[in-house]
Design a protein around this motif. Sequence first.
Motif, PDB file in Angstrom:
ATOM      1  N   ILE A  90       1.029  -1.434   0.151  1.00  0.00           N
ATOM      2  CA  ILE A  90      -0.169   0.101   0.022  1.00  0.00           C
ATOM      3  C   ILE A  90       0.946   1.335  -0.291  1.00  0.00           C
ATOM      4  O   ILE A  90       1.913   1.186   0.657  1.00  0.00           O
ATOM      5  CB  ILE A  90      -0.801  -0.200   1.191  1.00  0.00           C
ATOM      6  N   GLY A  91       0.573   2.251  -0.856  1.00  0.00           N
ATOM      7  CA  GLY A  91       1.385   3.412  -0.824  1.00  0.00           C
ATOM      8  C   GLY A  91       2.715   3.174  -1.581  1.00  0.00           C
ATOM      9  O   GLY A  91       3.825   4.069  -1.506  1.00  0.00           O
ATOM     10  N   GLY A  92       2.840   2.135  -2.654  1.00  0.00           N
ATOM     11  CA  GLY A  92       3.938   2.146  -3.201  1.00  0.00           C
ATOM     12  C   GLY A  92       4.001   2.896  -4.408  1.00  0.00           C
ATOM     13  O   GLY A  92       4.951   2.485  -5.322  1.00  0.00           O
ATOM     14  N   TRP A  94       4.218   7.554  -5.321  1.00  0.00           N
ATOM     15  CA  TRP A  94       4.223   8.761  -4.721  1.00  0.00           C
ATOM     16  C   TRP A  94       2.769   9.182  -4.825  1.00  0.00           C
ATOM     17  O   TRP A  94       2.155   9.208  -5.766  1.00  0.00           O
ATOM     18  CB  TRP A  94       5.044   9.920  -5.579  1.00  0.00           C
ATOM     19  N   HIS A  95       2.499   9.774  -3.660  1.00  0.00           N
ATOM     20  CA  HIS A  95       0.988  10.152  -3.671  1.00  0.00           C
ATOM     21  C   HIS A  95       1.049  11.201  -2.324  1.00  0.00           C
ATOM     22  O   HIS A  95       1.657  11.172  -1.497  1.00  0.00           O
ATOM     23  CB  HIS A  95      -0.032   9.041  -3.408  1.00  0.00           C
ATOM     24  N   THR A  96      -0.351  11.831  -2.068  1.00  0.00           N
ATOM     25  CA  THR A  96      -0.788  12.278  -0.954  1.00  0.00           C
ATOM     26  C   THR A  96      -2.005  11.832  -0.433  1.00  0.00           C
ATOM     27  O   THR A  96      -2.781  11.644  -1.577  1.00  0.00           O
ATOM     28  CB  THR A  96      -0.601  13.911  -0.864  1.00  0.00           C
ATOM     29  N   ARG A 259       7.278  -9.320   6.224  1.00  0.00           N
ATOM     30  CA  ARG A 259       6.274  -8.551   6.915  1.00  0.00           C
ATOM     31  C   ARG A 259       6.575  -7.219   7.142  1.00  0.00           C
ATOM     32  O   ARG A 259       7.532  -7.035   7.796  1.00  0.00           O
ATOM     33  CB  ARG A 259       5.579  -9.414   7.936  1.00  0.00           C
ATOM     34  N   ARG A 260       5.537  -6.277   6.958  1.00  0.00           N
ATOM     35  CA  ARG A 260       5.526  -5.012   7.370  1.00  0.00           C
ATOM     36  C   ARG A 260       4.088  -4.370   7.890  1.00  0.00           C
ATOM     37  O   ARG A 260       3.261  -4.660   7.028  1.00  0.00           O
ATOM     38  CB  ARG A 260       6.257  -3.927   6.257  1.00  0.00           C
ATOM     39  N   ALA A 261       3.977  -4.004   8.888  1.00  0.00           N
ATOM     40  CA  ALA A 261       2.558  -3.481   9.434  1.00  0.00           C
ATOM     41  C   ALA A 261       2.806  -2.318  10.024  1.00  0.00           C
ATOM     42  O   ALA A 261       3.331  -2.135  11.074  1.00  0.00           O
ATOM     43  CB  ALA A 261       2.030  -4.642  10.385  1.00  0.00           C
ATOM     44  N   HIS A 263       0.104   1.050  11.483  1.00  0.00           N
ATOM     45  CA  HIS A 263      -1.136   1.523  11.861  1.00  0.00           C
ATOM     46  C   HIS A 263      -1.534   3.027  11.528  1.00  0.00           C
ATOM     47  O   HIS A 263      -0.761   3.981  11.775  1.00  0.00           O
ATOM     48  CB  HIS A 263      -1.684   1.354  13.094  1.00  0.00           C
ATOM     49  N   ARG A 264      -2.252   3.459  10.561  1.00  0.00           N
ATOM     50  CA  ARG A 264      -2.597   4.827  10.160  1.00  0.00           C
ATOM     51  C   ARG A 264      -3.935   5.477  10.418  1.00  0.00           C
ATOM     52  O   ARG A 264      -4.968   4.762  10.398  1.00  0.00           O
ATOM     53  CB  ARG A 264      -2.521   4.900   8.648  1.00  0.00           C
ATOM     54  N   ILE A 265      -3.757   6.724  11.046  1.00  0.00           N
ATOM     55  CA  ILE A 265      -5.075   7.465  11.422  1.00  0.00           C
ATOM     56  C   ILE A 265      -4.930   8.698  10.606  1.00  0.00           C
ATOM     57  O   ILE A 265      -3.945   9.268  10.239  1.00  0.00           O
ATOM     58  CB  ILE A 265      -5.352   7.767  12.713  1.00  0.00           C
TER      59      ILE A 265
END
Length: 281
Positions: A90-92, A94-96, A259-261, A263-265
């Motif tokens: 996820i997010g791989g 460039w973005h915002t 694995r990479r985990a 948490h995003r708010i």
Amino acid sequence: MRIEPVNDAVGATIHDVALSRLDDAQVAEITEAWARYGVLFFHDQDLTPDQHVALAVQLGEIDVNRFFARVEGHDVIAAVVKEPTDELNIGGGWHTDHSYDPAPAKGSILVARDVPPTGGDTQFLSTETAWRTLPQDLKERVHGLVAIHSSDHIFGPKSDYAKRMGDRFGNSEAVNTSEHPLVIAHPVTGNPILYVNPAFTIGIVGMDNAESKPLLDELYTHIASDEHMHQFKWAVGSVAMWDNRSTWHHALNDYPGHRRAMHRITLAGEPLAAANVPQPA
Ligand code: SIN
């Protein structure tokens, strides 16, 4: 608390503070630094999910991402996870976050829960610095333009995420398309910012693809210069808070089999206004 800029373009590391127990003065100092530096980095925080939520509430109003899986028992926390068998992260690119929404998220707070032995860094850059360093002729060419942003091709029914990761991706009711000025004023500082990104910007109002694509590509090449960037190395317990109006980020996908985990708010923002920049002569 001690604020240490990471370079001249973007980001600062904040030392000597516990995000689990901020007082009002510290919240004010962090809020000011966040708008100023674009992204803030913290180490060794060990926030529980409840403390993560409490921190977000101190800094704004939570805007729950409509696509990502949620952390069990914490519906407002998005799980940004790549399992050892996954290829896509996820997010791989460039973005915002949430630029496809009419009132794009003001910021995101990411907490590292599980990190690969090597790799998995996140790159950040400042689109505010990129405006300052933009050649004058490009400043004139983008004056007064409005860009179109969409989530359909990234998270909608035909997207790679829907095909390969399932979950909430592919929900056509959650996708959005919105228009924003191409040069926005930062809602706190008023500084001009280039507000387009390669993931979600799909065009420019009044231009066909043949006209808008070369212009957007020229802007992206300028923005994604090493001079505007910092690459952050995560450890479990690290926290990054980025301002979604003035930065891009890119989660590197260079740790196959691990694995990479995270948490995003995400925090709610407001509709974006055009920057007050001089009219071309
Ligand atoms: C994201 O794009 O929100 C995720 C960034 C990351 O996992 O480093």
